[in-house]
Design a protein around this motif. Structure first.
Motif, PDB file in Angstrom:
ATOM      1  N   GLN A 131       0.974   3.193 -10.985  1.00 11.21           N
ATOM      2  CA  GLN A 131       1.170   3.042 -12.424  1.00 11.21           C
ATOM      3  C   GLN A 131       1.955   4.242 -12.932  1.00 11.21           C
ATOM      4  O   GLN A 131       1.655   5.386 -12.596  1.00 11.21           O
ATOM      5  CB  GLN A 131      -0.166   2.948 -13.152  1.00 11.21           C
ATOM      6  N   ALA A 132       2.982   3.958 -13.719  1.00 11.85           N
ATOM      7  CA  ALA A 132       3.786   4.999 -14.340  1.00 11.85           C
ATOM      8  C   ALA A 132       3.666   4.853 -15.855  1.00 11.85           C
ATOM      9  O   ALA A 132       3.668   3.741 -16.373  1.00 11.85           O
ATOM     10  CB  ALA A 132       5.242   4.891 -13.902  1.00 11.85           C
ATOM     11  N   CYS A 133       3.559   5.983 -16.540  1.00  7.39           N
ATOM     12  CA  CYS A 133       3.354   5.942 -17.989  1.00  7.39           C
ATOM     13  C   CYS A 133       4.294   6.888 -18.719  1.00  7.39           C
ATOM     14  O   CYS A 133       4.692   7.925 -18.197  1.00  7.39           O
ATOM     15  CB  CYS A 133       1.914   6.314 -18.334  1.00  7.39           C
ATOM     16  N   THR A 134       4.616   6.505 -19.947  1.00 10.03           N
ATOM     17  CA  THR A 134       5.251   7.382 -20.932  1.00 10.03           C
ATOM     18  C   THR A 134       4.472   7.107 -22.217  1.00 10.03           C
ATOM     19  O   THR A 134       3.285   7.381 -22.262  1.00 10.03           O
ATOM     20  CB  THR A 134       6.774   7.134 -21.049  1.00 10.03           C
ATOM     21  N   ASP A 135       5.082   6.522 -23.256  1.00 10.47           N
ATOM     22  CA  ASP A 135       4.303   6.056 -24.404  1.00 10.47           C
ATOM     23  C   ASP A 135       3.576   4.760 -24.063  1.00 10.47           C
ATOM     24  O   ASP A 135       2.629   4.360 -24.729  1.00 10.47           O
ATOM     25  CB  ASP A 135       5.224   5.821 -25.612  1.00 10.47           C
ATOM     26  N   VAL A 136       4.064   4.070 -23.050  1.00 12.44           N
ATOM     27  CA  VAL A 136       3.438   2.851 -22.535  1.00 12.44           C
ATOM     28  C   VAL A 136       3.281   3.022 -21.028  1.00 12.44           C
ATOM     29  O   VAL A 136       3.800   3.964 -20.445  1.00 12.44           O
ATOM     30  CB  VAL A 136       4.305   1.603 -22.835  1.00 12.44           C
ATOM     31  N   CYS A 137       2.551   2.100 -20.396  1.00  6.74           N
ATOM     32  CA  CYS A 137       2.335   2.162 -18.948  1.00  6.74           C
ATOM     33  C   CYS A 137       2.879   0.910 -18.266  1.00  6.74           C
ATOM     34  O   CYS A 137       2.815  -0.186 -18.821  1.00  6.74           O
ATOM     35  CB  CYS A 137       0.844   2.294 -18.640  1.00  6.74           C
ATOM     36  N   ILE A 138       3.419   1.098 -17.073  1.00  4.73           N
ATOM     37  CA  ILE A 138       3.911  -0.006 -16.242  1.00  4.73           C
ATOM     38  C   ILE A 138       3.218   0.079 -14.890  1.00  4.73           C
ATOM     39  O   ILE A 138       3.209   1.133 -14.255  1.00  4.73           O
ATOM     40  CB  ILE A 138       5.436   0.085 -16.034  1.00  4.73           C
ATOM     41  N   SER A 139       2.621  -1.021 -14.463  1.00  6.55           N
ATOM     42  CA  SER A 139       2.050  -1.105 -13.121  1.00  6.55           C
ATOM     43  C   SER A 139       3.059  -1.796 -12.209  1.00  6.55           C
ATOM     44  O   SER A 139       3.689  -2.767 -12.609  1.00  6.55           O
ATOM     45  CB  SER A 139       0.738  -1.899 -13.138  1.00  6.55           C
ATOM     46  N   ASN A 140       3.193  -1.290 -10.990  1.00 10.87           N
ATOM     47  CA  ASN A 140       4.193  -1.841 -10.083  1.00 10.87           C
ATOM     48  C   ASN A 140       3.676  -1.940  -8.662  1.00 10.87           C
ATOM     49  O   ASN A 140       2.816  -1.165  -8.237  1.00 10.87           O
ATOM     50  CB  ASN A 140       5.461  -0.987 -10.098  1.00 10.87           C
ATOM     51  N   ASP A 141       4.233  -2.904  -7.913  1.00 15.18           N
ATOM     52  CA  ASP A 141       3.955  -3.089  -6.494  1.00 15.18           C
ATOM     53  C   ASP A 141       5.260  -2.939  -5.722  1.00 15.18           C
ATOM     54  O   ASP A 141       6.284  -3.459  -6.143  1.00 15.18           O
ATOM     55  CB  ASP A 141       3.403  -4.495  -6.212  1.00 15.18           C
ATOM     56  N   LYS A 142       5.195  -2.247  -4.610  1.00 13.74           N
ATOM     57  CA  LYS A 142       6.333  -2.163  -3.697  1.00 13.74           C
ATOM     58  C   LYS A 142       5.844  -2.488  -2.292  1.00 13.74           C
ATOM     59  O   LYS A 142       4.723  -2.147  -1.914  1.00 13.74           O
ATOM     60  CB  LYS A 142       6.960  -0.762  -3.713  1.00 13.74           C
ATOM     61  N   TYR A 143       6.716  -3.137  -1.516  1.00 12.98           N
ATOM     62  CA  TYR A 143       6.370  -3.534  -0.156  1.00 12.98           C
ATOM     63  C   TYR A 143       7.386  -2.922   0.813  1.00 12.98           C
ATOM     64  O   TYR A 143       8.596  -3.070   0.631  1.00 12.98           O
ATOM     65  CB  TYR A 143       6.383  -5.055  -0.021  1.00 12.98           C
ATOM     66  N   PHE A 144       6.868  -2.234   1.830  1.00 12.51           N
ATOM     67  CA  PHE A 144       7.730  -1.589   2.814  1.00 12.51           C
ATOM     68  C   PHE A 144       7.334  -2.042   4.221  1.00 12.51           C
ATOM     69  O   PHE A 144       6.145  -2.176   4.529  1.00 12.51           O
ATOM     70  CB  PHE A 144       7.599  -0.066   2.737  1.00 12.51           C
ATOM     71  N   VAL A 145       8.344  -2.254   5.058  1.00 16.46           N
ATOM     72  CA  VAL A 145       8.116  -2.581   6.467  1.00 16.46           C
ATOM     73  C   VAL A 145       8.731  -1.468   7.308  1.00 16.46           C
ATOM     74  O   VAL A 145       9.910  -1.135   7.159  1.00 16.46           O
ATOM     75  CB  VAL A 145       8.743  -3.942   6.835  1.00 16.46           C
ATOM     76  N   PHE A 146       7.909  -0.893   8.205  1.00 13.23           N
ATOM     77  CA  PHE A 146       8.349   0.189   9.087  1.00 13.23           C
ATOM     78  C   PHE A 146       8.386  -0.332  10.519  1.00 13.23           C
ATOM     79  O   PHE A 146       7.381  -0.831  11.025  1.00 13.23           O
ATOM     80  CB  PHE A 146       7.392   1.378   8.993  1.00 13.23           C
ATOM     81  N   ASP A 147       9.545  -0.243  11.156  1.00 15.45           N
ATOM     82  CA  ASP A 147       9.727  -0.717  12.527  1.00 15.45           C
ATOM     83  C   ASP A 147       9.356   0.399  13.501  1.00 15.45           C
ATOM     84  O   ASP A 147       9.973   1.473  13.493  1.00 15.45           O
ATOM     85  CB  ASP A 147      11.185  -1.137  12.738  1.00 15.45           C
ATOM     86  N   LEU A 148       8.356   0.156  14.332  1.00  9.57           N
ATOM     87  CA  LEU A 148       7.864   1.178  15.258  1.00  9.57           C
ATOM     88  C   LEU A 148       8.783   1.400  16.455  1.00  9.57           C
ATOM     89  O   LEU A 148       8.722   2.455  17.089  1.00  9.57           O
ATOM     90  CB  LEU A 148       6.467   0.798  15.762  1.00  9.57           C
ATOM     91  N   GLU A 149       9.626   0.433  16.772  1.00  8.58           N
ATOM     92  CA  GLU A 149      10.523   0.570  17.922  1.00  8.58           C
ATOM     93  C   GLU A 149      11.852   1.208  17.517  1.00  8.58           C
ATOM     94  O   GLU A 149      12.343   2.117  18.181  1.00  8.58           O
ATOM     95  CB  GLU A 149      10.758  -0.795  18.557  1.00  8.58           C
ATOM     96  N   LYS A 150      12.436   0.712  16.428  1.00  7.53           N
ATOM     97  CA  LYS A 150      13.729   1.232  15.980  1.00  7.53           C
ATOM     98  C   LYS A 150      13.594   2.445  15.068  1.00  7.53           C
ATOM     99  O   LYS A 150      14.583   3.112  14.767  1.00  7.53           O
ATOM    100  CB  LYS A 150      14.492   0.130  15.235  1.00  7.53           C
ATOM    101  N   LEU A 151      12.357   2.733  14.639  1.00  6.98           N
ATOM    102  CA  LEU A 151      12.081   3.830  13.703  1.00  6.98           C
ATOM    103  C   LEU A 151      12.924   3.700  12.434  1.00  6.98           C
ATOM    104  O   LEU A 151      13.576   4.641  11.982  1.00  6.98           O
ATOM    105  CB  LEU A 151      12.315   5.189  14.370  1.00  6.98           C
ATOM    106  N   THR A 152      12.926   2.497  11.877  1.00  8.86           N
ATOM    107  CA  THR A 152      13.629   2.218  10.626  1.00  8.86           C
ATOM    108  C   THR A 152      12.624   1.705   9.602  1.00  8.86           C
ATOM    109  O   THR A 152      11.525   1.263   9.953  1.00  8.86           O
ATOM    110  CB  THR A 152      14.730   1.171  10.823  1.00  8.86           C
ATOM    111  N   SER A 153      13.013   1.764   8.353  1.00 12.89           N
ATOM    112  CA  SER A 153      12.156   1.246   7.294  1.00 12.89           C
ATOM    113  C   SER A 153      13.006   0.518   6.266  1.00 12.89           C
ATOM    114  O   SER A 153      14.197   0.799   6.114  1.00 12.89           O
ATOM    115  CB  SER A 153      11.383   2.383   6.615  1.00 12.89           C
TER     116      SER A 153
END
Length: 199
Positions: A131-153
């Protein structure tokens, strides 16, 4: 009176327009590093829009929502500490909620060490909630995939969408490969027949 009303209306309009333009006040960079045969470290670096705050995993109950790290495919595959390591936060008392809040301004850095328990696992799927806030608040979701073989994200819309795309890519690869196999098969039969006729 009309002039005063018009001024107030314009200020509200400008505020709403500015708010709409900043749909997500935090921009993320992600990476994964291999520490040993079974240990990996993932990192998330966030750049926070001026005037906004992102809340720590440790911010107390009763105020803004804390940042959360949730792993989609951890069970039976890898283990980790309950909380990620994070950069130094600011501590400020909130008069409205009457609690201390722990937050980051300008930038934030998270690292999390993972220990692999299933050597067949190929990737780590992280769901980040914040959650990020200033005068108001925004809730957010982020999705990340990390590759264990190629070491990439990479950041994905969500895990199901990523898996659907991978399946489509695999199907396309099969479709492309099939004609080549047929051509090779026909070529072998042709050689066999010609060699038979020469006898």
């Amino acid at each position: 009176m009309k002039k005063h009303f018009l001024t107030c209306f314009m200020l509200i309009f400008v505020a709403l327009t500015s708010f709409a333009q900043v749909q997500d006040p935090v921009k993320w960079q992600s990476k994964i590093e291999k520490i040993s045969d079974t240990e990996y470290k993932i990192s998330l670096d966030g750049t926070i829009e001026k005037g906004w705050h992102l809340y720590s995993q440790f911010t107390p109950d009763g105020g803004a929502l804390p940042t959360e790290f949730n792993y989609n495919n951890a069970e039976g595959n890898y283990t980790f500490e309950p909380k990620a390591t994070e950069s130094e936060y600011k501590k400020v008392f909130n008069d409205v909620f009457e609690v201390d809040e722990y937050f980051f301004a300008d930038e934030v850095h998270f690292t999390h060490n993972l220990k692999i328990t299933n050597t067949d696992v190929k990737q780590v799927e992280l769901h980040l909630f914040y959650q990020a806030c200033t005068d108001v608040c925004i809730s957010n979701d982020k999705y990340f995939v990390f590759d264990l073989e190629k070491l990439t994200s990479k950041e994905v819309v969500n895990f199901e969408a990523a898996k659907t795309q991978e399946k489509q890519n695999a199907e396309e690869a099969v479709k492309t490969a099939v004609p080549e196999k047929k051509t090779e098969s026909r070529g072998l039969w042709t050689i066999f027949i010609l060699s038979f006729l020469k006898r």
